[in-house]
Design a protein around this motif. Structure first.
Motif, PDB file in Angstrom:
ATOM      1  N   GLY A  52      60.508  15.784 -11.839  1.00 62.51           N
ATOM      2  CA  GLY A  52      60.368  14.532 -11.092  1.00 62.51           C
ATOM      3  C   GLY A  52      59.913  14.773  -9.667  1.00 62.51           C
ATOM      4  N   TRP A  53      60.483  15.777  -9.027  1.00 61.52           N
ATOM      5  CA  TRP A  53      60.055  16.128  -7.669  1.00 61.52           C
ATOM      6  C   TRP A  53      58.584  16.521  -7.656  1.00 61.52           C
ATOM      7  N   LEU A  54      58.213  17.400  -8.581  1.00 60.51           N
ATOM      8  CA  LEU A  54      56.826  17.860  -8.633  1.00 60.51           C
ATOM      9  C   LEU A  54      55.869  16.710  -8.921  1.00 60.51           C
ATOM     10  N   ARG A  55      56.239  15.851  -9.858  1.00 61.78           N
ATOM     11  CA  ARG A  55      55.401  14.710 -10.200  1.00 61.78           C
ATOM     12  C   ARG A  55      55.287  13.753  -9.017  1.00 61.78           C
ATOM     13  N   GLY A  56      56.386  13.549  -8.299  1.00 60.21           N
ATOM     14  CA  GLY A  56      56.362  12.677  -7.131  1.00 60.21           C
ATOM     15  C   GLY A  56      55.451  13.193  -6.037  1.00 60.21           C
ATOM     16  N   ILE A  57      55.493  14.498  -5.801  1.00 59.30           N
ATOM     17  CA  ILE A  57      54.619  15.104  -4.790  1.00 59.30           C
ATOM     18  C   ILE A  57      53.157  14.963  -5.212  1.00 59.30           C
ATOM     19  N   LYS A  58      52.880  15.251  -6.471  1.00 61.54           N
ATOM     20  CA  LYS A  58      51.512  15.134  -6.977  1.00 61.54           C
ATOM     21  C   LYS A  58      51.036  13.677  -6.891  1.00 61.54           C
ATOM     22  N   PHE A  59      51.900  12.742  -7.250  1.00 61.53           N
ATOM     23  CA  PHE A  59      51.556  11.332  -7.197  1.00 61.53           C
ATOM     24  C   PHE A  59      51.226  10.906  -5.765  1.00 61.53           C
ATOM     25  N   CYS A  60      52.065  11.289  -4.812  1.00 61.41           N
ATOM     26  CA  CYS A  60      51.818  10.937  -3.405  1.00 61.41           C
ATOM     27  C   CYS A  60      50.512  11.542  -2.925  1.00 61.41           C
ATOM     28  N   ASP A  61      50.262  12.781  -3.308  1.00 59.56           N
ATOM     29  CA  ASP A  61      49.021  13.430  -2.912  1.00 59.56           C
ATOM     30  C   ASP A  61      47.817  12.674  -3.465  1.00 59.56           C
ATOM     31  N   GLU A  62      47.902  12.288  -4.726  1.00 60.66           N
ATOM     32  CA  GLU A  62      46.786  11.561  -5.326  1.00 60.66           C
ATOM     33  C   GLU A  62      46.614  10.178  -4.702  1.00 60.66           C
ATOM     34  N   LEU A  72      47.675   9.126  -1.617  1.00 57.95           N
ATOM     35  CA  LEU A  72      47.385   9.116  -0.181  1.00 57.95           C
ATOM     36  C   LEU A  72      46.091   9.831   0.178  1.00 57.95           C
ATOM     37  N   ASN A  73      45.621  10.723  -0.688  1.00 61.58           N
ATOM     38  CA  ASN A  73      44.459  11.523  -0.338  1.00 61.58           C
ATOM     39  C   ASN A  73      43.290  11.332  -1.285  1.00 61.58           C
ATOM     40  N   ALA A  74      43.304  10.268  -2.042  1.00 66.91           N
ATOM     41  CA  ALA A  74      42.213   9.997  -2.965  1.00 66.91           C
ATOM     42  C   ALA A  74      40.977   9.576  -2.176  1.00 66.91           C
ATOM     43  N   LYS A  75      39.888  10.194  -2.503  1.00 68.41           N
ATOM     44  CA  LYS A  75      38.634   9.827  -1.864  1.00 68.41           C
ATOM     45  C   LYS A  75      37.917   8.841  -2.779  1.00 68.41           C
ATOM     46  N   ILE A  76      37.701   7.658  -2.269  1.00 68.57           N
ATOM     47  CA  ILE A  76      37.057   6.626  -3.054  1.00 68.57           C
ATOM     48  C   ILE A  76      35.611   6.513  -2.576  1.00 68.57           C
ATOM     49  N   THR A  77      34.697   6.627  -3.514  1.00 65.97           N
ATOM     50  CA  THR A  77      33.280   6.510  -3.158  1.00 65.97           C
ATOM     51  C   THR A  77      32.670   5.350  -3.921  1.00 65.97           C
ATOM     52  N   LEU A  78      31.802   4.663  -3.274  1.00 72.31           N
ATOM     53  CA  LEU A  78      31.056   3.570  -3.906  1.00 72.31           C
ATOM     54  C   LEU A  78      29.657   4.056  -4.169  1.00 72.31           C
ATOM     55  N   ARG A  79      29.216   3.867  -5.380  1.00 74.15           N
ATOM     56  CA  ARG A  79      27.861   4.344  -5.734  1.00 74.15           C
ATOM     57  C   ARG A  79      26.894   3.204  -5.741  1.00 74.15           C
TER      58      ARG A  79
END
Length: 76
Positions: A57-67, A69-76
């Motif tokens: 759960g801790w690992l999944r939570g960290i991965k989830f927050c990373d995804e 908060l740091n997701a790069k969204i690009t518009l094509r």
């Protein structure tokens, strides 16, 4: 439970609602910690599974927050 950001509170409530759909009660989800479960069992095997769930759960939570908060969204 108090949150610093309304966005995370909404996420928390959505996950809690999904867990309740899976059959968990409001009381089960009251505190998001596994210490209550660890006090209810004497089995070493079950305790090991509870601890594994805790760490996953801790690992999944960290991965989830990373995804989230740091997701790069690009518009094509």
């Amino acid at each position: 439970m108090r949150f610093n950001d309304e966005r995370y509170q909404k996420m928390y409530e959505n996950i809690k609602r999904d867990a309740m759909k899976e059959g968990y009660s409001e009381e089960d989800l009251e505190k998001p910690y596994l210490d209550k479960l660890s006090k209810q069992t004497k089995s070493v095997r079950i305790m090991k599974m509870i601890r594994l769930a805790y760490w996953l759960g801790w690992l999944r939570g960290i991965k989830f927050c990373d995804e989230m908060l740091n997701a790069k969204i690009t518009l094509r």
